[in-house]
Design a protein around this motif. Structure first.
Motif, mmCIF file in Angstrom:
data_model
loop_
_atom_site.group_PDB
_atom_site.id
_atom_site.type_symbol
_atom_site.label_atom_id
_atom_site.label_comp_id
_atom_site.label_asym_id
_atom_site.label_seq_id
_atom_site.Cartn_x
_atom_site.Cartn_y
_atom_site.Cartn_z
ATOM 1 N N GLY A 112 -29.344 -7.586 0.135
ATOM 2 C CA GLY A 112 -30.587 -8.139 -0.547
ATOM 3 C C GLY A 112 -31.214 -9.451 0.175
ATOM 4 N N HIS A 113 -31.266 -9.254 1.648
ATOM 5 C CA HIS A 113 -32.079 -10.322 2.315
ATOM 6 C C HIS A 113 -33.248 -9.583 3.122
ATOM 7 C CE1 HIS A 113 -28.337 -13.331 3.291
ATOM 8 N NE2 HIS A 113 -28.504 -13.009 1.810
ATOM 9 N N SER A 114 -34.405 -10.247 2.980
ATOM 10 C CA SER A 114 -35.433 -9.553 3.382
ATOM 11 C C SER A 114 -36.053 -10.200 4.726
ATOM 12 C CB SER A 114 -36.740 -9.979 2.304
ATOM 13 O OG SER A 114 -36.251 -9.378 0.944
ATOM 14 N N TYR A 115 -35.426 -11.126 5.309
ATOM 15 C CA TYR A 115 -35.874 -11.839 6.374
ATOM 16 C C TYR A 115 -34.804 -11.995 7.464
ATOM 17 C CZ TYR A 115 -39.586 -13.362 2.840
ATOM 18 O OH TYR A 115 -40.448 -13.154 2.138
ATOM 19 N N TRP A 116 -35.160 -11.989 8.701
ATOM 20 C CA TRP A 116 -34.104 -11.833 9.802
ATOM 21 C C TRP A 116 -34.684 -12.712 11.009
ATOM 22 C CZ3 TRP A 116 -33.287 -8.992 14.549
ATOM 23 C CH2 TRP A 116 -34.237 -8.399 14.942
ATOM 24 N N TYR A 117 -33.899 -13.162 11.918
ATOM 25 C CA TYR A 117 -34.170 -13.896 12.854
ATOM 26 C C TYR A 117 -33.294 -13.869 14.063
ATOM 27 C CZ TYR A 117 -34.669 -18.186 15.709
ATOM 28 O OH TYR A 117 -34.833 -19.195 16.862
ATOM 29 N N LEU A 118 -33.723 -13.429 15.293
ATOM 30 C CA LEU A 118 -32.811 -13.494 16.475
ATOM 31 C C LEU A 118 -33.201 -14.466 17.398
ATOM 32 C CD1 LEU A 118 -31.356 -11.468 18.425
ATOM 33 C CD2 LEU A 118 -33.431 -10.681 19.365
ATOM 34 N N GLY A 119 -31.876 -15.179 17.618
ATOM 35 C CA GLY A 119 -32.079 -16.349 18.590
ATOM 36 C C GLY A 119 -32.313 -16.157 19.981
ATOM 37 N N GLY A 120 -32.064 -17.000 20.754
ATOM 38 C CA GLY A 120 -32.567 -16.778 22.295
ATOM 39 C C GLY A 120 -31.069 -16.277 22.876
ATOM 40 N N ASP A 123 -27.902 -12.057 27.228
ATOM 41 C CA ASP A 123 -26.981 -10.698 27.370
ATOM 42 C C ASP A 123 -26.806 -9.973 26.057
ATOM 43 O OD1 ASP A 123 -25.245 -12.495 25.799
ATOM 44 O OD2 ASP A 123 -24.037 -13.069 27.463
ATOM 45 N N ASN A 124 -25.620 -9.332 25.910
ATOM 46 C CA ASN A 124 -25.274 -8.471 24.782
ATOM 47 C C ASN A 124 -24.767 -9.364 23.429
ATOM 48 O OD1 ASN A 124 -26.405 -6.246 25.782
ATOM 49 N ND2 ASN A 124 -24.289 -5.967 26.918
ATOM 50 N N TYR A 125 -24.864 -10.650 23.507
ATOM 51 C CA TYR A 125 -24.082 -11.321 22.546
ATOM 52 C C TYR A 125 -24.993 -12.437 21.799
ATOM 53 C CZ TYR A 125 -19.861 -9.331 24.546
ATOM 54 O OH TYR A 125 -19.023 -8.420 25.022
ATOM 55 N N PRO A 126 -25.945 -11.864 21.266
ATOM 56 C CA PRO A 126 -27.081 -12.769 20.577
ATOM 57 C C PRO A 126 -26.413 -13.321 19.012
ATOM 58 C CG PRO A 126 -27.719 -10.503 20.043
ATOM 59 C CD PRO A 126 -26.512 -10.422 20.825
ATOM 60 N N GLN A 127 -27.052 -14.292 18.528
ATOM 61 C CA GLN A 127 -27.120 -14.494 17.141
ATOM 62 C C GLN A 127 -28.150 -14.191 16.177
ATOM 63 O OE1 GLN A 127 -27.139 -18.520 18.683
ATOM 64 N NE2 GLN A 127 -25.787 -16.972 20.247
ATOM 65 N N VAL A 128 -27.905 -13.872 15.136
ATOM 66 C CA VAL A 128 -28.936 -13.257 14.309
ATOM 67 C C VAL A 128 -28.655 -14.023 12.695
ATOM 68 C CG1 VAL A 128 -29.687 -11.258 12.666
ATOM 69 C CG2 VAL A 128 -29.460 -11.149 14.985
ATOM 70 N N ILE A 129 -29.734 -14.440 12.260
ATOM 71 C CA ILE A 129 -29.953 -15.007 10.703
ATOM 72 C C ILE A 129 -30.557 -14.177 9.761
ATOM 73 C CG2 ILE A 129 -30.711 -17.352 9.578
ATOM 74 C CD1 ILE A 129 -30.636 -18.774 12.051
ATOM 75 N N THR A 130 -30.048 -14.034 8.887
ATOM 76 C CA THR A 130 -30.813 -13.178 7.829
ATOM 77 C C THR A 130 -31.009 -14.115 6.583
ATOM 78 O OG1 THR A 130 -28.819 -12.263 6.886
ATOM 79 C CG2 THR A 130 -29.871 -11.016 8.789
ATOM 80 N N SER A 131 -31.881 -13.820 5.668
ATOM 81 C CA SER A 131 -32.076 -14.899 4.624
ATOM 82 C C SER A 131 -32.812 -14.148 3.521
ATOM 83 C CB SER A 131 -33.053 -16.102 5.250
ATOM 84 O OG SER A 131 -33.100 -16.898 4.168
ATOM 85 N N LYS A 132 -32.694 -14.690 2.243
ATOM 86 C CA LYS A 132 -33.561 -14.360 1.171
ATOM 87 C C LYS A 132 -34.744 -15.076 1.405
ATOM 88 C CE LYS A 132 -29.805 -13.306 -2.016
ATOM 89 N NZ LYS A 132 -29.170 -13.821 -3.385
ATOM 90 N N TYR A 133 -34.944 -16.093 2.112
ATOM 91 C CA TYR A 133 -36.178 -17.059 2.297
ATOM 92 C C TYR A 133 -36.553 -17.036 3.566
ATOM 93 C CZ TYR A 133 -33.660 -19.199 -1.695
ATOM 94 O OH TYR A 133 -32.879 -19.735 -2.838
ATOM 95 N N PRO A 134 -38.071 -17.136 3.889
ATOM 96 C CA PRO A 134 -38.586 -16.871 4.996
ATOM 97 C C PRO A 134 -37.873 -17.874 6.007
ATOM 98 C CG PRO A 134 -40.136 -16.993 3.439
ATOM 99 C CD PRO A 134 -39.006 -17.274 2.791
#
Length: 336
Positions: A112-120, A123-134
């Protein structure tokens, strides 16, 4: 007489219209407040999902998606959010075969999440944020060469919800006992190089997020991730010496920022491991006003999330992850 009657009627009609208009304006003024009051709580889910949820590759992430849907999060922060290994093995994948991070939009839509964000990340270990909001990117943080590298990177994103804006800082610090790029790893271990390096990363991240704005105190902040370090508030469990360098990261946060350790504050005197062993190394911090709006918060251990070591002893792989998730529910109506 007819003119006078007509004038009286007109005046009455005008007065009635004026009163009706005032009533409509008053109702219109109350509507946003009613909508805010009726808004449901905001649920934030953080989890280090180990190697891009390696455990979920075999069933197309069905169990993972089913569990996330049960938690009904509005915002998710995933640590180790990239596919790295072939399903059921410790064999590295070719980069072109990685399902994540590129397919996070597809995976997020399943819960149910329409938005996502990839942090800096470097290497192979990033963080990702997903959200119902922009989600708005503020900064992708990778540190600076040669001696201030943020090894697994960090991200600073903003999410606007109703009348409030949340600043989210995601991070994952260096995991080893020796310092990053140490020429003599054994000597670096003996000198507690890894702990000192994590302390440097933490200061760099804070300085380039909360510490970079003169009006940061007036904003709402969350900072979370795999800190790979221990907090002094848990020392009744660890029994480390008072000057142990494993406390450096969280001692710095306590001394130099307004951040509140949500789990420690909600459960004083209790120890809640966030790993498959006895270590609380995953934290969700927030600023004081945001803390006061928390409805509930906990480290989630259930039939799905309880870490189980892979029976084949593949590297250090666990099912579904070697970490446990943290779920925090906020009532943003309580914010000033």
């Amino acid at each position: 007489m007819r003119t006078k009657g007509m004038n009286t009627g007109v005046r009455l009609l005008f007065a009635s219209c004026w009163m009706l208009a005032c009533l409509l304006v008053a109702c219109a003024g109350k509507k946003p407040q009613q909508e805010v009051a009726e808004a449901k709580p905001l649920r934030l889910l953080y989890w280090n999902i180990q190697n891009g949820m390696w455990s979920g590759q075999g069933d197309n992430y069905d169990a993972f998606v089913r569990w996330v849907n049960q938690q009904a999060p509005d915002i998710c922060v995933w640590c180790e959010a990239q596919t790295i290994y072939t399903t059921g093995t410790a064999d590295p994948m070719e980069p072109a075969e990685h399902y994540l991070v590129d397919h996070w939009p597809d995976l997020a839509k399943r819960y149910g999440h329409s938005y996502w964000y990839l942090g800096g990340h470097r290497d192979n270990y990033p963080q990702v944020i997903t959200s119902k909001y922009p989600i708005e990117n503020v900064a992708r943080i990778v540190g600076a060469e040669p001696d201030s590298v943020v090894t697994h990177g960090a991200g600073w994103a903003r999410i606007a919800i109703e009348k409030d804006t949340l600043n989210l800082v995601s991070l994952h610090t260096w995991p080893q006992a020796y310092a990053f790029r140490a020429e003599n790893q054994e000597a670096s271990k003996e000198a507690h190089g890894g702990d000192k390096y994590r302390r440097m990363e933490m200061e760099y991240i804070v300085r380039h997020t909360y510490g970079s704005l003169p009006d940061a105190e007036a904003m709402h902040w969350l900072m979370m991730g795999d800190f790979n370090s221990r907090s002094r508030v848990d020392n009744a469990t660890y029994q480390y010496p008072e000057d142990d360098t494993r406390f450096l990261v969280h001692d710095y946060i306590k001394a130099s920022t307004p951040y509140v350790d949500i789990i420690a504050q909600k459960y004083p005197g209790q120890f809640k491991t966030t790993t498959g062993g006895e270590a609380r190394i995953d934290f969700v911090y927030c600023t004081p006003a945001l803390y006061e709006s928390i409805v509930e918060a906990d480290v989630i251990t259930d039939d799905y999330t309880r870490p189980v070591r892979d029976p084949r002893k593949l590297s250090n792989f666990w099912h579904p992850s070697d970490h446990r998730p943290i779920l925090v529910t906020f009532d943003l109506n309580k914010l000033p």
